[in-house]
Design an enzyme around this catalytic site. Structure first.
Site, PDB file in Angstrom:
ATOM      1  N   GLU A  31      28.851  38.662  20.536  1.00 35.43           N
ATOM      2  CA  GLU A  31      27.996  39.732  21.051  1.00 35.43           C
ATOM      3  C   GLU A  31      27.336  39.288  22.351  1.00 35.43           C
ATOM      4  O   GLU A  31      26.770  38.202  22.406  1.00 35.43           O
ATOM      5  CB  GLU A  31      26.928  40.070  20.000  1.00 35.43           C
ATOM      6  CG  GLU A  31      27.526  40.621  18.718  1.00 35.43           C
ATOM      7  CD  GLU A  31      26.588  40.528  17.512  1.00 35.43           C
ATOM      8  OE1 GLU A  31      27.083  40.582  16.370  1.00 35.43           O
ATOM      9  OE2 GLU A  31      25.364  40.382  17.714  1.00 35.43           O
ATOM     10  N   LEU A  60      28.569  44.932  17.198  1.00 34.19           N
ATOM     11  CA  LEU A  60      27.535  44.147  16.554  1.00 34.19           C
ATOM     12  C   LEU A  60      27.873  43.975  15.073  1.00 34.19           C
ATOM     13  O   LEU A  60      27.521  44.817  14.247  1.00 34.19           O
ATOM     14  CB  LEU A  60      26.193  44.870  16.732  1.00 34.19           C
ATOM     15  CG  LEU A  60      24.918  44.035  16.604  1.00 34.19           C
ATOM     16  CD1 LEU A  60      23.729  44.865  17.039  1.00 34.19           C
ATOM     17  CD2 LEU A  60      24.710  43.514  15.205  1.00 34.19           C
ATOM     18  N   GLU A  62      28.563  40.471  12.454  1.00 32.75           N
ATOM     19  CA  GLU A  62      28.907  39.054  12.264  1.00 32.75           C
ATOM     20  C   GLU A  62      30.013  38.843  11.238  1.00 32.75           C
ATOM     21  O   GLU A  62      30.820  37.924  11.377  1.00 32.75           O
ATOM     22  CB  GLU A  62      27.662  38.249  11.868  1.00 32.75           C
ATOM     23  CG  GLU A  62      26.729  37.953  13.027  1.00 32.75           C
ATOM     24  CD  GLU A  62      25.896  39.152  13.441  1.00 32.75           C
ATOM     25  OE1 GLU A  62      25.876  40.147  12.684  1.00 32.75           O
ATOM     26  OE2 GLU A  62      25.262  39.094  14.502  1.00 32.75           O
ATOM     27  N   GLN A  84      25.154  34.724  17.529  1.00 35.24           N
ATOM     28  CA  GLN A  84      24.057  34.666  18.490  1.00 35.24           C
ATOM     29  C   GLN A  84      22.926  33.715  18.096  1.00 35.24           C
ATOM     30  O   GLN A  84      22.355  33.065  18.952  1.00 35.24           O
ATOM     31  CB  GLN A  84      23.512  36.074  18.731  1.00 35.24           C
ATOM     32  CG  GLN A  84      22.890  36.250  20.114  1.00 35.24           C
ATOM     33  CD  GLN A  84      22.787  37.702  20.493  1.00 35.24           C
ATOM     34  OE1 GLN A  84      21.877  38.398  20.070  1.00 35.24           O
ATOM     35  NE2 GLN A  84      23.736  38.165  21.286  1.00 35.24           N
ATOM     36  N   ILE A  89      24.002  34.062  10.774  1.00 35.16           N
ATOM     37  CA  ILE A  89      25.315  33.587  10.384  1.00 35.16           C
ATOM     38  C   ILE A  89      25.667  33.972   8.957  1.00 35.16           C
ATOM     39  O   ILE A  89      26.816  33.886   8.536  1.00 35.16           O
ATOM     40  CB  ILE A  89      25.406  32.051  10.539  1.00 35.16           C
ATOM     41  CG1 ILE A  89      26.851  31.622  10.761  1.00 35.16           C
ATOM     42  CG2 ILE A  89      24.797  31.332   9.347  1.00 35.16           C
ATOM     43  CD1 ILE A  89      26.991  30.165  11.152  1.00 35.16           C
ATOM     44  N   PHE A  90      24.655  34.425   8.209  1.00 34.34           N
ATOM     45  CA  PHE A  90      24.903  34.613   6.770  1.00 34.34           C
ATOM     46  C   PHE A  90      25.967  35.647   6.444  1.00 34.34           C
ATOM     47  O   PHE A  90      26.752  35.448   5.525  1.00 34.34           O
ATOM     48  CB  PHE A  90      23.585  34.852   6.051  1.00 34.34           C
ATOM     49  CG  PHE A  90      22.607  33.736   6.304  1.00 34.34           C
ATOM     50  CD1 PHE A  90      21.480  33.940   7.059  1.00 34.34           C
ATOM     51  CD2 PHE A  90      22.885  32.451   5.843  1.00 34.34           C
ATOM     52  CE1 PHE A  90      20.610  32.898   7.340  1.00 34.34           C
ATOM     53  CE2 PHE A  90      22.022  31.409   6.124  1.00 34.34           C
ATOM     54  CZ  PHE A  90      20.882  31.625   6.870  1.00 34.34           C
ATOM     55  N   PRO A  91      26.051  36.763   7.188  1.00 34.64           N
ATOM     56  CA  PRO A  91      27.161  37.673   6.880  1.00 34.64           C
ATOM     57  C   PRO A  91      28.520  37.016   7.091  1.00 34.64           C
ATOM     58  O   PRO A  91      29.510  37.431   6.514  1.00 34.64           O
ATOM     59  CB  PRO A  91      26.963  38.825   7.865  1.00 34.64           C
ATOM     60  CG  PRO A  91      25.560  38.737   8.315  1.00 34.64           C
ATOM     61  CD  PRO A  91      25.189  37.302   8.254  1.00 34.64           C
ATOM     62  N   HIS A 131      14.940  33.308  14.038  1.00 33.17           N
ATOM     63  CA  HIS A 131      15.646  32.744  15.190  1.00 33.17           C
ATOM     64  C   HIS A 131      15.527  31.229  15.261  1.00 33.17           C
ATOM     65  O   HIS A 131      15.850  30.634  16.266  1.00 33.17           O
ATOM     66  CB  HIS A 131      15.091  33.337  16.496  1.00 33.17           C
ATOM     67  CG  HIS A 131      15.428  34.780  16.690  1.00 33.17           C
ATOM     68  ND1 HIS A 131      14.726  35.795  16.098  1.00 33.17           N
ATOM     69  CD2 HIS A 131      16.407  35.386  17.398  1.00 33.17           C
ATOM     70  CE1 HIS A 131      15.248  36.958  16.438  1.00 33.17           C
ATOM     71  NE2 HIS A 131      16.261  36.738  17.233  1.00 33.17           N
TER      72      HIS A 131
END
Lengths: 329, 370, 366
Positions: A31, A60, A62, A84, A89-91, A131
């Protein structure tokens, strides 16, 4: 071939450009990586140079990014996908754990998954929630997934090249707090550094300091301070968290007899535990004190107001070293 | 910066109308130089330039409405020193003198050495505390590693008996050499006496011994060989290079007297003296102590009758001469008191036979008895 | 032989044109003073807040902040159409919605100021806090709606998502289950045309995002997201349907992001100044003002007075925010579980010691 003094972030950019120039199968996706050059500018200029076909701004999603990368990799491409922030990252986990990690094994080598997934990780930049994640242990626990973390511009350049050339999936976690913290001279010679190997950043004799990522910065500062007080620290950057080069760590501790392991991630189940346990097994006779860990708390990374309370600092490391040096059975 | 956007004019209104531009595209401006006058609902505000630079583009003309955050002016040249993030702040490197990184791939050399070592840091630390020298310690652990028990045992020994002295130099070499000889050689010793009663007064005993060995080697050259126990082979020598054992304060030295079979007596004597002097002065080069084909150990100046001197490979024989003494011997059926030199000959039975040894001894006696 | 199994359509609702003039005959309910003056006032307040928040960030008194510039009509109308007992499940750009539903402005600032207590205001009732991981809030909204339905409560859930978020699996899964279970949820897409630097055209090839509803078998429609009157109509009806048990709605509000993605983003890198200027011509605040002026419900004098009043309100809230005491480090431990496990006692002590050390300035840390 140019010699620049560049930051870790620019080293990532340099390595990506190099890998793409050398191998037409290297494709970037993520992205905001194309027109915008990445929210941290890691991919700045690459779409202009290599075109939209090879530097792709994705919708958008992941899960989609990870799943697509798996698919592309099975067909012989070398996708380098960007997530990003590690907090997002979890998905992607399903595709990393259920597929990327096992594609080679479950086809007995007929197919493999030479993908790289890059993500900025770690705290300390005053960012909103989600983040500042440091969850590398979740990934390093998975057999079949390499987890690689650079801690300097030269190691970012060399390790990212190695990750892209590796025939198996690599999660490349970039410590964003030190993205622009220092500049070193890098030769764009296309030379990779070895994966699965620790790096000894400083040779010492009294105690071994083991760390990775942004905490290497504080660890080196602590080593400097301790040197002035007569304690000689050996500093080792683990760099690859799965598989870990335990031999280097054991050798160092065989020499020094003491160690402190430092990581930003929470203590419980952090990779420091893996290293401490292995040292206990393989360097037991050499140890003069138990391996000590300096880590983030077993709480959530707080919102930025309390961030500095959570992150280990140089004082914490120095205190731990002194306690370890004074330990007597 | 590349784009200067209309800043918040502090009045809570996001829009303003451009009244008049004070600069044109292409102009060079300084910091704080007035770029434009804009009108809000309340007043006319003059907007200063945030930096020095060249104006490459003006956004909007007089009468246009512009909003807070919209680009007002574009500066030429420099790309935005943009924040380079979408959240938070990243600290930037301040130092401009940057260097090449140096780091070791894998373990430091001193660490690699530590892995194969006989001692671990824990053992070293204990040894230090107990004041035990690790150099003299034998490791009873796997692969010869020194264990904690080894250290503790040594410490208690040191306390009751005193600290061990590590062998050095010649003594150390002797220990090694003798152990090796013992391990390889199959020694047999033959003893005999030589009646030297008839020797003139002031005879050079050592010289006569050397000459006797020369004669014996000529008679039985089989004892002047080098034997290779692994290859099971012998090297025969044309010359006789005699190792002469010399006892000094530092220890046992065996310099080599070369080619004793072909040298006149005076030369042999001079050579022997020179060797002795050089040995005592520690000025003898290592080459002078190598290559002996057979050895003489004359302990007759000290004490002892017979001995079983040690054959040092690759040699196969060594002659020992004991203290010359007056003792009763049988001459025909009478008992007389004569001067007698006791002789011992050890040979390596892998390389020589008893018969060869016996004949060698016979030749020795014959020469000495002449 | 072929026949048509299904034919769908997506309705677009507008009442005002770009300048704020009526597009046709206006219904009576649109012509009175209220709720339109109230909407306008709240939209101005929202914009004031937004400007102030950006200013605070620029001066280091607030962390990274996501501006709502351009989304004032969506936020204000959706929040106003909700009842107190309805539940809001926002994403991360709905500060004005939270404000209108009762959260003190100082608390909003507290969240963006890096302090978890910003999400703890009792005024938030059962509303969920800001959602940062994209589209996850849609599934949570379905969960809330499921709870309401199972308990036979006649309330609605309203959740908001950006155009970028509609590409995520969570969004699609949420629409699907909302349809399958006929959940009382209203999904509002703030289609502001940008997902950071990725334009709407790259996000999805479908001509409308609203038609993703058709895939889930639920009602989907578009509305001009910069037209407060249109939003009032469409959102109001959707919430009523949800409360009446008549199922979910997906509303795509067409709007434009007049700001950068966050205060740390720079949109000039990827979008043209011309496009931004053209978008300002469709400003929702200006359009409603124009309509109110036309109807004689608003004038310059009232504008000045209102500007002054909102300015004071915001200044007071900022003062409150800046005066808030620091969060004790114990909060890290006390709110992780219902009761802090004793095994964390050692770490808590270390954290306290560290806070004390920092307060004495002994850390060398900035």
């Amino acid at each position: 071939m140019n010699d620049n003094a560049i930051t870790l972030l620019e080293a990532v950019n340099l390595a990506l450009a190099r890998a793409m120039a050398d191998d037409p199968d290297v494709v970037l996706l993520g992205e905001d990586i194309g027109t915008n050059g990445g929210v941290f500018r890691a991919t700045a200029g690459l779409q202009e140079r290599f075109g939209e076909r090879r530097v792709i701004d994705t919708p958008l999603a992941e899960t989609m990014i990870a799943g697509l990368s798996v698919g592309m990799a099975t067909q012989g491409m070398r996708p380098v996908a960007e997530i990003q922030f590690m907090g997002f990252i979890f998905p992607a986990f399903e595709h990393l754990v259920a597929h990327a990690a096992r594609m080679r094994a479950r086809t007995r080598g007929r197919l493999s998954c030479p993908m790289v997934l890059r993500a900025p990780f770690g705290g300390g930049i005053h960012a909103p929630e989600h983040h500042s994640e440091s969850t590398e242990a979740l990934l390093a626990h998975i057999p079949g997934l390499r987890v690689v973390i650079p801690s300097s511009p030269a190691r970012a350049y060399g390790l990212l090249l190695a990750a892209i050339r590796c025939d198996d999936p690599v999660i490349f976690l970039e410590p964003k707090r030190i993205y622009r913290a220092s500049k070193t001279l890098i030769e764009d010679n296309g030379q990779a550094l070895p994966l699965d190997t620790c790096f000894t950043l400083r040779e010492g004799s009294d105690i071994t300091l083991i760390s990775w990522g942004a905490m290497i910065s504080e660890t080196l500062d602590a080593a400097d301070r301790l040197a002035a007080e007569g304690v000689s620290c050996e500093v080792i950057d683990v760099a690859t968290l799965n598989p870990i080069d335990h031999a280097t760590l054991v050798a160092s501790v065989s020499k020094t007899g003491r160690c402190v392991i430092i990581h930003e991630a929470p203590r419980h189940g952090g990779m420091g535990a893996e290293i401490a346990a292995t040292l206990g097994e393989q360097a037991r006779a050499a140890l003069l004190a138990p391996p000590y860990r300096v880590t983030g708390h077993d709480t959530l990374m707080p919102y930025y107001r309390n961030e500095q309370l959570y992150l280990p600092d140089t004082d914490d490391i120095v205190t731990a070293v002194k306690a370890t040096m004074e330990y007597v059975e | 910066m590349k784009y200067f956007k209309l800043p918040d004019l502090g009045e809570g209104l996001p829009e303003a109308e451009i009244v008049e531009w004070h600069v044109r595209e292409g102009d060079t401006v300084e910091v704080d130089q007035i770029l434009v006058a804009v009108e809000t609902a309340k007043a006319i505000v003059e907007v200063p330039s945030p930096q020095a630079g060249v104006i490459s583009h003006l956004f909007g003309a007089a009468g246009d409405t512009i909003h807070t955050g919209e680009p007002l002016v574009e500066f030429a040249g420099n790309e935005d020193a943009d924040s380079g993030t979408v959240v938070g702040q990243l600290s930037r490197a301040e130092s401009t003198d940057s260097q090449r990184e140096s780091f070791i791939i894998g373990a430091a050399p001193s660490s690699k050495q530590a892995v194969g070592q006989r001692t671990t840091a824990a053992v070293r630390s204990l040894a230090q505390r107990l004041d035990v020298s690790l150099d003299t310690l034998h490791g009873s652990g796997p692969e010869g590693r020194v264990t904690v028990e080894d250290v503790e045992h040594a410490a208690s020994l040191d306390q009751s008996v005193g600290a061990p002295e590590a062998l050095k130099g010649v003594r150390k070499q002797m220990a090694r050499t003798m152990a090796q000889a013992h391990a390889e050689v199959v020694p047999v010793t033959l003893c005999e006496d030589a009646d030297i009663d008839h020797w003139p007064e002031g005879s050079d005993i050592t010289l006569r011994l050397i000459q006797a060995i020369g004669a014996a080697c000529e008679a039985v050259p089989e004892l002047n060989v080098w034997f290779d126990g692994h290859q099971l082979a012998r090297r025969h020598h044309q010359k006789i290079d005699l190792g002469v054992a010399v006892d000094t304060e530092q220890g046992l030295f065996v310099p080599v007297l070369r080619d004793i079979g072909n040298r006149p007596s005076a030369d042999l004597r001079a050579g022997l003296d020179r060797l002795r002097t050089d040995v005592r002065a520690r000025s003898i080069p290592p080459a002078e102590m190598q290559g002996a084909t057979i050895t003489l150990s004359n302990f007759g100046t000290l004490a002892g009758r017979y001995a079983s001197p040690v054959v040092v490979p690759p040699q196969v024989a060594i002659v020992g001469a004991g203290v010359i003494r007056r003792q009763p011997i049988a001459v025909d059926n009478d008992v007389q008191v004569h001067k007698v030199m006791p002789l011992s000959l050890t040979f390596d039975h892998r390389a020589a036979t008893g018969g060869e040894a016996a004949r060698f001894m016979q030749a020795l006696i014959q020469s000495l008895s002449a | 032989m072929h026949e048509i199994s299904y034919r769908g359509e997506i309705r677009l609702t507008r009442y005002l044109d770009e300048s704020g003039a009526p597009l046709g005959d206006m219904p009576d309910w649109a012509c009175g003073e209220q709720p339109w003056v109230h909407y306008y006032q709240q939209m101005v307040l929202a914009r004031q807040f937004d400007t102030k928040a950006i200013s605070l960030q620029r001066t280091g008194q607030l962390g990274t902040y996501a501006s709502l510039l351009g989304a004032e009509a969506i936020d204000v109308v959706c929040a106003s159409r909700m009842q107190t007992e309805d539940v809001l499940v926002p994403y991360y750009r709905n500060h004005a919605m939270q404000m209108i539903r009762g959260t003190p402005i100082a608390r909003l600032l507290q969240y963006w100021g890096g302090d978890e207590r910003g999400s703890s205001a009792p005024e938030m009732q059962h509303d969920l806090p800001n959602a940062v991981p994209i589209a996850t809030q849609c599934l949570h909204a379905c969960g809330v709606a499921t709870a309401l339905k199972l308990r036979q409560q006649h309330q609605a859930v309203l959740t908001v998502i950006g155009d970028g978020g509609t590409s995520k699996g969570d969004f699609m899964e949420a629409l699907n289950v909302a349809g399958a279970w006929q959940l009382p949820v209203v999904f509002v897409i703030n289609n502001n045309q940008w997902a950071i630097s990725v334009p709407r055209s790259k996000q999805c090839i479908a001509p409308t995002l609203a038609q993703k509803a058709l895939g889930a078998g639920i009602r989907g429609e578009q509305v001009d997201g910069n037209d407060a009157i249109a939003l009032h109509d469409v959102v109001g009806q959707a919430l009523e349907r949800a409360r009446a048990g008549k199922g979910p709605t997906l509303i795509e509000a067409l709007s434009y992001r007049l700001s950068d993605h966050t205060t740390a983003d720079d949109a000039t890198r990827y979008r043209s100044a011309d496009e931004l200027k053209a978008a300002w011509a469709r400003d929702p605040v200006a359009r409603l003002r124009h309509w109110l002026h036309q109807q004689g419900h608003w004038d310059e004098a009232r504008e000045q007075a209102w500007q002054a009043e909102t300015k004071q309100l915001i200044e007071a809230a900022v003062a409150d925010y800046l005066a808030l005491p620091a969060q004790p480090v114990d909060d890290l431990y006390d709110h992780l579980y219902a009761e802090c496990p004793p095994t964390l006692a050692v770490q808590r002590e270390q954290a306290r010691a560290k806070q004390a050390r920092h307060e004495q300035g002994g850390s060398g840390h900035e």
